[in-house]
Scaffold this motif. Structure first.
Motif, PDB file in Angstrom:
ATOM      1  N   ALA A   5       3.271  -9.409 -12.712  1.00  0.00           N
ATOM      2  CA  ALA A   5       2.161 -10.102 -12.064  1.00  0.00           C
ATOM      3  C   ALA A   5       2.434 -10.311 -10.580  1.00  0.00           C
ATOM      4  N   GLU A   6       3.675 -10.617 -10.222  1.00  0.00           N
ATOM      5  CA  GLU A   6       4.020 -10.795  -8.815  1.00  0.00           C
ATOM      6  C   GLU A   6       3.936  -9.475  -8.066  1.00  0.00           C
ATOM      7  N   ARG A   7       4.382  -8.394  -8.685  1.00  0.00           N
ATOM      8  CA  ARG A   7       4.255  -7.086  -8.046  1.00  0.00           C
ATOM      9  C   ARG A   7       2.790  -6.742  -7.799  1.00  0.00           C
ATOM     10  N   ALA A   8       1.951  -7.008  -8.782  1.00  0.00           N
ATOM     11  CA  ALA A   8       0.520  -6.729  -8.626  1.00  0.00           C
ATOM     12  C   ALA A   8      -0.079  -7.582  -7.514  1.00  0.00           C
ATOM     13  N   ALA A   9       0.348  -8.834  -7.409  1.00  0.00           N
ATOM     14  CA  ALA A   9      -0.163  -9.705  -6.359  1.00  0.00           C
ATOM     15  C   ALA A   9       0.263  -9.217  -4.983  1.00  0.00           C
ATOM     16  N   ALA A  10       1.504  -8.774  -4.860  1.00  0.00           N
ATOM     17  CA  ALA A  10       1.987  -8.252  -3.584  1.00  0.00           C
ATOM     18  C   ALA A  10       1.230  -6.988  -3.191  1.00  0.00           C
ATOM     19  N   ALA A  11       0.985  -6.101  -4.166  1.00  0.00           N
ATOM     20  CA  ALA A  11       0.232  -4.878  -3.885  1.00  0.00           C
ATOM     21  C   ALA A  11      -1.177  -5.212  -3.425  1.00  0.00           C
ATOM     22  N   ALA A  12      -1.789  -6.216  -4.039  1.00  0.00           N
ATOM     23  CA  ALA A  12      -3.145  -6.610  -3.659  1.00  0.00           C
ATOM     24  C   ALA A  12      -3.180  -7.158  -2.238  1.00  0.00           C
ATOM     25  N   LEU A  13      -2.161  -7.905  -1.847  1.00  0.00           N
ATOM     26  CA  LEU A  13      -2.101  -8.431  -0.481  1.00  0.00           C
ATOM     27  C   LEU A  13      -2.028  -7.288   0.535  1.00  0.00           C
ATOM     28  N   LEU A  14      -1.191  -6.306   0.267  1.00  0.00           N
ATOM     29  CA  LEU A  14      -1.069  -5.176   1.189  1.00  0.00           C
ATOM     30  C   LEU A  14      -2.355  -4.363   1.233  1.00  0.00           C
ATOM     31  N   ARG A  15      -2.973  -4.186   0.086  1.00  0.00           N
ATOM     32  CA  ARG A  15      -4.216  -3.417   0.020  1.00  0.00           C
ATOM     33  C   ARG A  15      -5.307  -4.112   0.824  1.00  0.00           C
ATOM     34  N   ALA A  16      -5.417  -5.420   0.696  1.00  0.00           N
ATOM     35  CA  ALA A  16      -6.428  -6.155   1.448  1.00  0.00           C
ATOM     36  C   ALA A  16      -6.131  -6.127   2.947  1.00  0.00           C
ATOM     37  N   ALA A  17      -4.848  -6.209   3.305  1.00  0.00           N
ATOM     38  CA  ALA A  17      -4.474  -6.174   4.720  1.00  0.00           C
ATOM     39  C   ALA A  17      -4.873  -4.850   5.360  1.00  0.00           C
ATOM     40  N   GLU A  18      -4.675  -3.766   4.639  1.00  0.00           N
ATOM     41  CA  GLU A  18      -5.059  -2.456   5.161  1.00  0.00           C
ATOM     42  C   GLU A  18      -6.575  -2.332   5.235  1.00  0.00           C
ATOM     43  N   ARG A  19      -7.261  -2.757   4.191  1.00  0.00           N
ATOM     44  CA  ARG A  19      -8.725  -2.655   4.153  1.00  0.00           C
ATOM     45  C   ARG A  19      -9.386  -3.477   5.249  1.00  0.00           C
ATOM     46  N   ASP A  20      -8.896  -4.687   5.441  1.00  0.00           N
ATOM     47  CA  ASP A  20      -9.520  -5.613   6.383  1.00  0.00           C
ATOM     48  C   ASP A  20      -8.904  -5.570   7.779  1.00  0.00           C
ATOM     49  N   ARG A  21      -7.848  -4.735   7.939  1.00  0.00           N
ATOM     50  CA  ARG A  21      -7.110  -4.669   9.200  1.00  0.00           C
ATOM     51  C   ARG A  21      -6.669  -6.071   9.615  1.00  0.00           C
ATOM     52  N   ALA A  22      -6.118  -6.791   8.640  1.00  0.00           N
ATOM     53  CA  ALA A  22      -5.684  -8.175   8.844  1.00  0.00           C
ATOM     54  C   ALA A  22      -4.247  -8.302   8.331  1.00  0.00           C
ATOM     55  N   VAL A  37      13.773  -2.177  -5.598  1.00  0.00           N
ATOM     56  CA  VAL A  37      13.121  -1.625  -6.791  1.00  0.00           C
ATOM     57  C   VAL A  37      11.703  -2.175  -6.907  1.00  0.00           C
ATOM     58  N   ASP A  38      11.550  -3.477  -6.721  1.00  0.00           N
ATOM     59  CA  ASP A  38      10.212  -4.066  -6.701  1.00  0.00           C
ATOM     60  C   ASP A  38       9.337  -3.373  -5.664  1.00  0.00           C
ATOM     61  N   ALA A  39       9.908  -3.169  -4.482  1.00  0.00           N
ATOM     62  CA  ALA A  39       9.138  -2.623  -3.365  1.00  0.00           C
ATOM     63  C   ALA A  39       8.598  -1.233  -3.682  1.00  0.00           C
ATOM     64  N   TYR A  40       9.428  -0.385  -4.277  1.00  0.00           N
ATOM     65  CA  TYR A  40       8.934   0.947  -4.646  1.00  0.00           C
ATOM     66  C   TYR A  40       7.854   0.847  -5.716  1.00  0.00           C
ATOM     67  N   GLU A  41       7.990  -0.076  -6.650  1.00  0.00           N
ATOM     68  CA  GLU A  41       6.965  -0.246  -7.672  1.00  0.00           C
ATOM     69  C   GLU A  41       5.664  -0.761  -7.066  1.00  0.00           C
ATOM     70  N   ILE A  42       5.753  -1.648  -6.075  1.00  0.00           N
ATOM     71  CA  ILE A  42       4.564  -2.131  -5.374  1.00  0.00           C
ATOM     72  C   ILE A  42       3.896  -0.973  -4.634  1.00  0.00           C
ATOM     73  N   GLN A  43       4.712  -0.159  -3.949  1.00  0.00           N
ATOM     74  CA  GLN A  43       4.169   1.026  -3.275  1.00  0.00           C
ATOM     75  C   GLN A  43       3.405   1.899  -4.253  1.00  0.00           C
ATOM     76  N   LEU A  44       4.006   2.154  -5.421  1.00  0.00           N
ATOM     77  CA  LEU A  44       3.383   3.040  -6.405  1.00  0.00           C
ATOM     78  C   LEU A  44       2.083   2.461  -6.955  1.00  0.00           C
ATOM     79  N   LEU A  45       2.001   1.140  -7.092  1.00  0.00           N
ATOM     80  CA  LEU A  45       0.754   0.530  -7.566  1.00  0.00           C
ATOM     81  C   LEU A  45      -0.402   0.886  -6.635  1.00  0.00           C
ATOM     82  N   ASN A  46      -0.173   0.808  -5.343  1.00  0.00           N
ATOM     83  CA  ASN A  46      -1.251   1.122  -4.401  1.00  0.00           C
ATOM     84  C   ASN A  46      -1.507   2.614  -4.294  1.00  0.00           C
ATOM     85  N   VAL A  47      -0.452   3.424  -4.400  1.00  0.00           N
ATOM     86  CA  VAL A  47      -0.660   4.874  -4.390  1.00  0.00           C
ATOM     87  C   VAL A  47      -1.475   5.295  -5.615  1.00  0.00           C
ATOM     88  N   ARG A  48      -1.129   4.775  -6.784  1.00  0.00           N
ATOM     89  CA  ARG A  48      -1.870   5.138  -7.999  1.00  0.00           C
ATOM     90  C   ARG A  48      -3.330   4.715  -7.920  1.00  0.00           C
TER      91      ARG A  48
END
Length: 261
Positions: A5-22, A37-48
């Motif tokens: 759940a924390e990995r998913a939350a972190a991925a969502a924060l990065l995704r919103a930052a890119e989308r909103d340029r914020a 290891v978490d970081a690569y999994e977060i990266q993969l969540l957004n890539v997928r």
């Protein structure tokens, strides 16, 4: 380590930052337990997620490929990110600088594979045998982390701070040009702003590609025919301003231009 759940939350924060340029605060502050290891999994969540929306993997990029950057991050190896097809930008189409948070450009050569690479145990000889040609490139990097205040986990989770790449017209087989020791100069307009040499990339950028093949194999990924591999920058990163025109010239490999609106 983080839970799913924390990995998913972190991925969502990065995704919103890119989308909103914020840009957001460092993940290492919001999620103190985050590791690589978490970081690569977060990266993969957004890539997928992007792949599910129709994007395709075009290749990969290597980051932290100089000893200086590794010392700054306190690590002993590079990191990597994904290059998707919508990240490959045209030389003759201006790039909207305002579409990014804090864009910068870097100069590097690119390897386009004519055959797939082995994973574990991949050698420099394997890389050169599989490479169809070398290309000049300008990589566009960006950080969805505020003010580029990144630690290792931040940049890995943020797809190794990747944003795009512009390729030049030259296509030179590695048998006709040694990828190690290619001098490069970056100009903004007519003014030189950076220069370097591909030997700054782990001593030989081919070494970085071989490292990448082994690294991604540990995540069940293979570098395939047709993939573009960026082994790391041979110059410092330079901030982008609207209206900038950058030109990178490579000894024996021609040039590439990136235009910003």
């Amino acid at each position: 380590m983080l839970d799913p759940a924390e990995r998913a939350a972190a991925a969502a924060l990065l995704r919103a930052a890119e989308r909103d340029r914020a840009p957001i605060e460092p993940l290492t502050a919001a999620f103190p337990g985050v590791d690589v290891v978490d970081a690569y999994e977060i990266q993969l969540l957004n890539v997928r997620r992007r792949l599910a929306a129709g994007a395709r993997v075009r290749g990969h990029k290597v980051g932290l490929s100089s000893e200086v950057m590794q010392r700054m991050m306190g690590v002993g190896e590079p990191d990597y990110g994904h290059l998707l097809d919508d990240m490959v930008l045209a030389e003759d189409v201006p790039i909207p600088a305002g579409a990014y948070c804090h864009p910068r450009v870097e100069v590097e050569i690119g390897y386009v594979l004519g055959a797939g690479l082995p994973g574990e145990g991949c050698t420099e000889a394997d890389v050169l045998a599989a490479t169809e040609y070398i290309v000049p490139s300008i990589e566009l990097i960006d950080s969805r982390i505020r003010d580029w205040r990144i630690g290792l986990a931040d940049t890995v989770a943020d797809n190794a701070s990747s944003a795009g790449v512009v390729l030049g017209a030259a296509r030179v087989p590695p048998g006709e040009l040694d990828p190690a020791g290619i001098a490069a100069v970056l100009y903004r307009g007519n003014a030189e702003v950076a220069r370097g040499d591909t030997s700054a990339v782990l001593g030989n950028p081919t070494t970085a590609v071989a490292w990448l093949a082994g690294k991604v194999a540990s995540f069940g990924v293979k570098l395939e025919a047709g993939h573009l591999i960026l082994p790391g920058s041979c110059t410092r990163a330079v901030d982008v301003r609207p209206g900038d025109v950058f030109r990178a010239e490579f000894a024996g490999l021609g040039s590439v231009t990136a235009r910003f609106a």
